[in-house]
Design a protein around this motif. Structure first.
Motif, mmCIF file in Angstrom:
data_model
loop_
_atom_site.group_PDB
_atom_site.id
_atom_site.type_symbol
_atom_site.label_atom_id
_atom_site.label_comp_id
_atom_site.label_asym_id
_atom_site.label_seq_id
_atom_site.Cartn_x
_atom_site.Cartn_y
_atom_site.Cartn_z
ATOM 1 N N THR A 1 -5.110 -1.851 4.514
ATOM 2 C CA THR A 1 -6.413 -1.434 4.001
ATOM 3 C C THR A 1 -6.288 -0.410 2.889
ATOM 4 O O THR A 1 -7.175 -0.294 2.056
ATOM 5 N N GLU A 2 -5.213 0.319 2.859
ATOM 6 C CA GLU A 2 -5.027 1.353 1.840
ATOM 7 C C GLU A 2 -4.527 0.813 0.510
ATOM 8 O O GLU A 2 -4.409 1.559 -0.447
ATOM 9 N N ILE A 3 -4.209 -0.447 0.444
ATOM 10 C CA ILE A 3 -3.672 -1.009 -0.785
ATOM 11 C C ILE A 3 -4.828 -1.412 -1.699
ATOM 12 O O ILE A 3 -5.328 -2.504 -1.651
ATOM 13 N N LYS A 4 -5.272 -0.479 -2.482
ATOM 14 C CA LYS A 4 -6.371 -0.728 -3.425
ATOM 15 C C LYS A 4 -5.836 -1.132 -4.796
ATOM 16 O O LYS A 4 -6.372 -1.995 -5.448
ATOM 17 N N ASP A 5 -4.770 -0.491 -5.199
ATOM 18 C CA ASP A 5 -4.180 -0.755 -6.513
ATOM 19 C C ASP A 5 -2.940 -1.616 -6.315
ATOM 20 O O ASP A 5 -1.931 -1.152 -5.791
ATOM 21 N N LEU A 6 -3.022 -2.863 -6.699
ATOM 22 C CA LEU A 6 -1.909 -3.788 -6.504
ATOM 23 C C LEU A 6 -0.848 -3.676 -7.591
ATOM 24 O O LEU A 6 0.146 -4.385 -7.557
ATOM 25 N N SER A 7 -1.044 -2.778 -8.554
ATOM 26 C CA SER A 7 -0.050 -2.630 -9.611
ATOM 27 C C SER A 7 1.118 -1.749 -9.175
ATOM 28 O O SER A 7 2.180 -1.786 -9.791
ATOM 29 N N ASN A 8 0.944 -0.948 -8.126
ATOM 30 C CA ASN A 8 2.024 -0.113 -7.612
ATOM 31 C C ASN A 8 2.929 -0.978 -6.737
ATOM 32 O O ASN A 8 2.649 -1.217 -5.572
ATOM 33 N N SER A 9 4.033 -1.457 -7.315
ATOM 34 C CA SER A 9 4.869 -2.426 -6.609
ATOM 35 C C SER A 9 5.593 -1.817 -5.411
ATOM 36 O O SER A 9 5.860 -2.516 -4.432
ATOM 37 N N PHE A 10 5.886 -0.527 -5.431
ATOM 38 C CA PHE A 10 6.549 0.106 -4.285
ATOM 39 C C PHE A 10 5.636 0.085 -3.069
ATOM 40 O O PHE A 10 6.060 -0.278 -1.970
ATOM 41 N N LYS A 11 4.373 0.442 -3.267
ATOM 42 C CA LYS A 11 3.414 0.445 -2.164
ATOM 43 C C LYS A 11 3.173 -0.973 -1.649
ATOM 44 O O LYS A 11 3.065 -1.191 -0.450
ATOM 45 N N VAL A 12 3.135 -1.926 -2.544
ATOM 46 C CA VAL A 12 2.921 -3.316 -2.147
ATOM 47 C C VAL A 12 4.116 -3.820 -1.329
ATOM 48 O O VAL A 12 3.950 -4.530 -0.335
ATOM 49 N N LYS A 13 5.328 -3.431 -1.717
ATOM 50 C CA LYS A 13 6.517 -3.835 -0.960
ATOM 51 C C LYS A 13 6.525 -3.217 0.436
ATOM 52 O O LYS A 13 6.919 -3.874 1.407
#
Length: 153
Positions: A61-73
Motif C-alpha cells: 500500500t505504501e508504493i505510491k511512486d513506482l519510479s523508485n526501483s529499490f522500493k519496488v524491488k
C-alpha cells in the motif's frame, strides 16, 4: 496500464493483504486453544503467516511512486516471501486436517476442523493475491522493451 492505475490497484491489493493477515491472527487465537496438538497450532502457522501478510500488505500500500526501483524491488521480495509463507501455511493446515495429533479415536470435534478449513481458505486467497501482486510488480519492474515497435535502420 498506467503507473497511477497500477499504483491504485496495488494499494487495493495491499489493503486486502492486511485484512487477510488480521483475520489469520484473529482466528489463530481460538485455533490455539481448541486444537492444541495439531500441526497448524504447533507451528504457530496463523501468527507467522498473518505477520507476513500484514508486512507485505503494508509495504504494497505504501508504493505510491513506482519510479523508485529499490522500493519496488523490496515490495516484490516481500510479496514473494508472503506467497511462500502462504504455500507453507497451506501445507501445515492440510497436515492438520489429515493427521490429527490430538485425537486418537474416530471422533474429532467440529470446531477445530472448521477453524482449520477457514484459515486454509484465507491462506489460499492470500497465495493468489501475493502471486498476483508479484506478477504485477514484476511486469512493471522488468519490462524490457516494446516488442511490437519497429526501429528505423
Amino acid at each position: 496500464m498506467s503507473s497511477k492505475g497500477l499504483s491504485r490497484e496495488l494499494s487495493t491489493l495491499g489493503v486486502t493483504q492486511i485484512m487477510l493477515g488480521v483475520i489469520q491472527v484473529t482466528f489463530g487465537i481460538p485455533l490455539f486453544f481448541s486444537a492444541r496438538n495439531s500441526f497448524g497450532s504447533d507451528l504457530a502457522t496463523p501468527w507467522w503467516t498473518g505477520l507476513w501478510y500484514i508486512i507485505s500488505g503494508a509495504l504494497t500500500t505504501e508504493i505510491k511512486d513506482l519510479s523508485n526501483s529499490f522500493k519496488v524491488k523490496i515490495v516484490l521480495i516481500t510479496n514473494i516471501i508472503s506467497a511462500v509463507a502462504a504455500g507453507l501455511g497451506i501445507i501445515a493446515y492440510s497436515m492438520s486436517l489429515y493427521f490429527p495429533l490430538a485425537y486418537y479415536t474416530a471422533y474429532r470435534p467440529l470446531a477445530p476442523v472448521t477453524l482449520v478449513i477457514v484459515l486454509q481458505m484465507f491462506t489460499v486467497a492470500e497465495l493468489v493475491i501475493a502471486i498476483g501482486c508479484s506478477i504485477l510488480i514484476g511486469r512493471h519492474l522488468f519490462r524490457c522493451c516494446n516488442i511490437n515497435s519497429v526501429t528505423p535502420q
